[in-house]
Write an enzyme that holds these catalytic residues in place. Structure first.
Site, mmCIF file in Angstrom:
data_model
loop_
_atom_site.group_PDB
_atom_site.id
_atom_site.type_symbol
_atom_site.label_atom_id
_atom_site.label_comp_id
_atom_site.label_asym_id
_atom_site.label_seq_id
_atom_site.Cartn_x
_atom_site.Cartn_y
_atom_site.Cartn_z
ATOM 1 N N CYS A 91 -10.996 -2.760 -3.309
ATOM 2 C CA CYS A 91 -10.152 -3.882 -3.736
ATOM 3 C C CYS A 91 -11.001 -5.083 -4.125
ATOM 4 O O CYS A 91 -10.708 -5.775 -5.100
ATOM 5 C CB CYS A 91 -9.167 -4.259 -2.640
ATOM 6 N N GLU B 52 -3.480 -4.590 -2.616
ATOM 7 C CA GLU B 52 -4.143 -5.524 -3.524
ATOM 8 C C GLU B 52 -4.260 -4.942 -4.924
ATOM 9 O O GLU B 52 -3.978 -5.594 -5.925
ATOM 10 C CB GLU B 52 -5.551 -5.877 -3.017
ATOM 11 N N CYS C 73 -10.498 -4.103 1.372
ATOM 12 C CA CYS C 73 -11.558 -3.083 1.404
ATOM 13 C C CYS C 73 -12.517 -3.301 0.231
ATOM 14 O O CYS C 73 -12.263 -4.107 -0.669
ATOM 15 C CB CYS C 73 -10.938 -1.687 1.350
ATOM 16 N N CYS D 276 -4.268 0.814 -2.289
ATOM 17 C CA CYS D 276 -4.130 -0.400 -1.485
ATOM 18 C C CYS D 276 -3.184 -1.396 -2.152
ATOM 19 O O CYS D 276 -3.040 -1.412 -3.373
ATOM 20 C CB CYS D 276 -5.487 -1.060 -1.291
ATOM 21 N N GLU E 259 0.320 5.302 0.733
ATOM 22 C CA GLU E 259 -0.562 6.355 1.221
ATOM 23 C C GLU E 259 -0.152 7.715 0.658
ATOM 24 O O GLU E 259 0.946 7.876 0.121
ATOM 25 C CB GLU E 259 -0.544 6.385 2.751
ATOM 26 N N ASN F 285 0.830 -1.200 0.000
ATOM 27 C CA ASN F 285 0.000 0.000 0.000
ATOM 28 C C ASN F 285 0.867 1.253 0.000
ATOM 29 O O ASN F 285 1.964 1.273 0.550
ATOM 30 C CB ASN F 285 -1.023 0.000 1.146
#
Length: 133
Positions: free
Chosen positions: A91, A59, A88, A57, A48, A46
């Site tokens: 994803c 994934e 999430c 993310c 940010e 991930n």
């Protein structure tokens, strides 16, 4: 589902890539490793951003990396977090785009398996390409 050998390989790859997560805000590193239909494994961590909506993310990083190299079919994806957190909604939707039967392996940072499921079980009644006119 997938063999223990494949499961362990994906979990270990996700653990390794988790080290590269850029998480100065949440301090919640996530690693992901996706097994493509070709047999290649693509990984992602991930990333940010101070403008939170632009965060990506792990994934999606792994899947987008695979797709950008021509992959369109996925067998399995492992997701590793400190506490075995699940993907999430965004994803899950991206995973659904490429196959509801994809195996999703959830593990913690020690490699302990929390859950092995499918995209379809994580996102029932997913909106798919066939739903478009």
């Amino acid at each position: 589902m997938v063999s223990n050998e494949i499961q362990n390989k994906l979990i270990q790859e996700a653990i390794a890539v988790r080290e590269w997560a850029y998480v100065p805000y949440s301090h919640y590193p996530v690693g992901a490793a996706v097994l493509a239909g070709s047999g290649r494994i693509y990984s992602g961590a991930n990333v940010e951003n101070a403008a939170y909506p632009t965060t990506m993310c792990a994934e999606r990083v792994a899947i987008f990396s695979a797709v950008s190299q021509g992959e369109r079919e996925f067998e399995a994806i492992a997701v590793v977090t400190a506490n075995g957190g699940t993907p999430c909604g965004s994803c899950r939707q991206v995973m659904a785009e490429f196959g509801l039967e994809t195996v999703v392996i959830i593990a913690d940072q020690e490699g302990t398996l929390f859950q092995e499921t499918t995209v379809e079980q994580l996102l029932p009644a997913a909106f798919r390409p066939g739903d478009l006119p």
